[in-house]
Design a protein around this motif. Structure first.
Motif, mmCIF file in Angstrom:
data_model
loop_
_atom_site.group_PDB
_atom_site.id
_atom_site.type_symbol
_atom_site.label_atom_id
_atom_site.label_comp_id
_atom_site.label_asym_id
_atom_site.label_seq_id
_atom_site.Cartn_x
_atom_site.Cartn_y
_atom_site.Cartn_z
ATOM 1 N N SER A 165 27.412 10.511 28.920
ATOM 2 C CA SER A 165 27.931 10.019 30.194
ATOM 3 C C SER A 165 27.760 8.504 30.258
ATOM 4 C CB SER A 165 27.168 10.687 31.347
ATOM 5 O OG SER A 165 27.640 10.242 32.595
ATOM 6 N N THR A 166 28.828 7.795 30.621
ATOM 7 C CA THR A 166 28.782 6.336 30.560
ATOM 8 C C THR A 166 28.775 5.677 31.940
ATOM 9 O OG1 THR A 166 31.160 5.758 30.586
ATOM 10 C CG2 THR A 166 30.216 6.536 28.475
ATOM 11 N N HIS A 167 28.399 4.408 31.903
ATOM 12 C CA HIS A 167 28.516 3.501 33.050
ATOM 13 C C HIS A 167 29.548 2.446 32.675
ATOM 14 C CE1 HIS A 167 27.178 0.468 36.085
ATOM 15 N NE2 HIS A 167 27.480 -0.372 35.116
ATOM 16 N N THR A 168 30.508 2.229 33.563
ATOM 17 C CA THR A 168 31.421 1.093 33.416
ATOM 18 C C THR A 168 31.179 0.186 34.615
ATOM 19 O OG1 THR A 168 33.204 2.177 34.637
ATOM 20 C CG2 THR A 168 33.165 2.501 32.237
ATOM 21 N N THR A 169 30.841 -1.061 34.389
ATOM 22 C CA THR A 169 30.537 -1.959 35.501
ATOM 23 C C THR A 169 31.817 -2.253 36.283
ATOM 24 O OG1 THR A 169 28.675 -2.932 34.312
ATOM 25 C CG2 THR A 169 29.595 -4.207 36.135
ATOM 26 N N LEU A 170 31.818 -1.816 37.537
ATOM 27 C CA LEU A 170 32.985 -1.921 38.423
ATOM 28 C C LEU A 170 34.238 -1.330 37.784
ATOM 29 C CD1 LEU A 170 32.460 -5.435 40.057
ATOM 30 C CD2 LEU A 170 31.789 -3.189 40.912
ATOM 31 N N GLY A 171 34.038 -0.309 36.942
ATOM 32 C CA GLY A 171 35.160 0.402 36.340
ATOM 33 C C GLY A 171 35.734 -0.236 35.087
ATOM 34 N N THR A 172 35.209 -1.411 34.673
ATOM 35 C CA THR A 172 35.796 -2.139 33.546
ATOM 36 C C THR A 172 35.346 -1.570 32.203
ATOM 37 O OG1 THR A 172 34.004 -3.792 33.440
ATOM 38 C CG2 THR A 172 35.849 -4.252 34.931
ATOM 39 N N CYS A 173 36.127 -1.861 31.168
ATOM 40 C CA CYS A 173 35.855 -1.469 29.775
ATOM 41 C C CYS A 173 35.984 0.033 29.519
ATOM 42 C CB CYS A 173 34.472 -1.952 29.302
ATOM 43 S SG CYS A 173 34.351 -3.739 29.120
ATOM 44 N N ALA A 174 36.656 0.748 30.395
ATOM 45 C CA ALA A 174 36.809 2.191 30.196
ATOM 46 C C ALA A 174 37.595 2.492 28.922
ATOM 47 C CB ALA A 174 37.500 2.816 31.403
ATOM 48 N N LEU A 175 38.719 1.825 28.733
ATOM 49 C CA LEU A 175 39.528 2.079 27.531
ATOM 50 C C LEU A 175 38.812 1.617 26.275
ATOM 51 C CD1 LEU A 175 43.141 1.207 28.760
ATOM 52 C CD2 LEU A 175 42.196 3.467 28.241
ATOM 53 N N THR A 223 31.460 2.448 50.241
ATOM 54 C CA THR A 223 32.680 1.830 50.755
ATOM 55 C C THR A 223 32.624 0.307 50.731
ATOM 56 O OG1 THR A 223 31.813 2.105 52.995
ATOM 57 C CG2 THR A 223 33.294 3.815 52.171
ATOM 58 N N ASN A 224 31.456 -0.261 50.372
ATOM 59 C CA ASN A 224 31.407 -1.713 50.182
ATOM 60 C C ASN A 224 32.179 -2.118 48.934
ATOM 61 O OD1 ASN A 224 29.282 -0.271 48.852
ATOM 62 N ND2 ASN A 224 28.370 -2.229 48.243
ATOM 63 N N TYR A 225 32.359 -1.183 48.001
ATOM 64 C CA TYR A 225 33.136 -1.445 46.784
ATOM 65 C C TYR A 225 34.617 -1.130 46.978
ATOM 66 C CZ TYR A 225 28.733 -1.636 44.104
ATOM 67 O OH TYR A 225 27.498 -1.967 43.609
ATOM 68 N N ARG A 226 34.873 0.018 47.568
ATOM 69 C CA ARG A 226 36.252 0.500 47.712
ATOM 70 C C ARG A 226 36.250 1.570 48.795
ATOM 71 N NH1 ARG A 226 39.845 3.802 43.167
ATOM 72 N NH2 ARG A 226 41.895 3.276 44.012
ATOM 73 N N SER A 227 37.299 1.657 49.561
ATOM 74 C CA SER A 227 37.332 2.663 50.630
ATOM 75 C C SER A 227 37.498 4.054 50.030
ATOM 76 C CB SER A 227 38.468 2.379 51.605
ATOM 77 O OG SER A 227 39.722 2.708 51.037
ATOM 78 N N ASP A 228 36.921 5.039 50.679
ATOM 79 C CA ASP A 228 37.103 6.419 50.219
ATOM 80 C C ASP A 228 38.549 6.870 50.372
ATOM 81 O OD1 ASP A 228 34.544 6.679 49.331
ATOM 82 O OD2 ASP A 228 33.840 7.934 50.988
#
Length: 310
Positions: A165-175, A223-228
């Motif tokens: 299971s991985t962590h992507t910082t703010l969703g980046t580097c997934a690919l 929700t401070n990052y992105r709204s649900d």
């Protein structure tokens, strides 16, 4: 097929409603210099988890690893007190949270250490991890130690059969993470790419899903990052493209202020607010059962074809 919990193996079909990425006993204050990031009050956490249980929650994948304040004996205590399945983790997070003693290790040393925890138990407790995670990359890049950690984790996953299971910082580097797994021939159905609800490019997330990896939408309620509402719209788009069998949900609580007692979202936020919102959008009970039950069963099972841990 089975899942390795802090109390031992269970058949995969006993996992039940599962949160795929949580922290129940964690301390990030060494790096963050913020006491709010020391979430280590068992009674408060247990009170909050009672709310999760009342709404049907049965299992937690606990991705606190070495360098994040991990204490698997505390996880075992929570599991026993609540009759809640908890899966513990091996590995390290990302720079700068990796413990000083491991900063100079290479991928072989890291793999050997993770494999020893998987086979013998964590730090002399005899408690075995059921997942390698959360293994992280930094914002838009891999630091050198993170590359070593990823390769060590891949080697440990191949040898043990544990999910990664991985962590992507703010969703980046997934690919980029997916590409690394592909190059090293790690089966993508053994991989969970984390924090993809923080990736605002649905196109990129769809590419990750197309690879065959599981995708975790696991910061619901933050929700401070992105709204649900935006998370919900993306999820419905992914379901519409036919990827309902590869998506996992969670909320990734890491702070005292995230607990309901302090006005936070609580461990029950997915079940309390997000799932009802999905229902209002017309998502069927069959699909909801996949997101909460069937997909975690598949994602966190240790398959005999990947090796049998004794």
């Amino acid at each position: 097929m089975y899942v390795q919990t802090v109390l031992g193996k269970i058949p995969s079909d006993q996992l039940g409603v599962c949160a795929c990425h949580e922290h129940l006993y964690v301390d990030l204050s060494r790096i963050k210099k913020d006491e709010d990031t020391r979430l280590q009050d068992l009674d408060l956490v247990i009170d909050d988890l009672q709310l999760f249980k009342r709404l049907g929650g049965q299992s937690i994948i606990e991705v606190t690893n070495d360098g994040m304040g991990r204490d698997v004996t505390k996880l075992q205590e929570i599991s026993r007190r609540l009759n809640l399945h908890i899966v513990a983790s091996t590995g390290c997070y990302k720079d700068p949270f990796i413990p000083d003693g491991k900063l100079t290790w290479n991928r072989e040393q890291l793999a050997d250490w993770m494999i020893s925890e998987i086979e013998e138990g964590i730090e002399g407790t005899g408690i075995k991890p059921g997942v390698i995670g959360e293994i992280g990359s930094s914002l838009n890049e891999f630091k050198p130690i993170e590359i070593e950690m990823f390769h060590g984790a891949i080697q440990a996953a191949k040898q043990s059969g544990l999910p990664l299971s991985t962590h992507t910082t703010l969703g980046t580097c997934a690919l980029e993470q997916v590409e690394m797994f592909q190059k090293e021939n790690l089966p993508l159905d053994q991989v969970i790419i984390g924090h993809q609800d923080l990736n605002t490019s649905d196109g990129i997330v769809l590419e990750v899903l197309e690879s065959g990896a599981f995708v975790a939408l696991d910061t619901i309620g933050k929700t401070n990052y992105r709204s649900d509402e935006d998370r919900l719209a993306s999820l419905i788009a992914f379901i519409g493209k036919g990827y309902e069998d590869q998506i996992l949900l969670s909320s990734d609580l890491t702070r005292k202020s995230h607990l309901s007692a302090f006005g936070g979202q609580g461990y029950d936020v997915v079940l309390r607010t997000f799932i009802p919102a999905l229902r209002r959008e017309g998502v069927t009970e069959d699909v909801i059962n996949k997101l909460l039950v069937k997909n975690p069963q598949k994602a966190f099972s240790i398959h005999s074809r990947k090796g049998d841990l004794r």
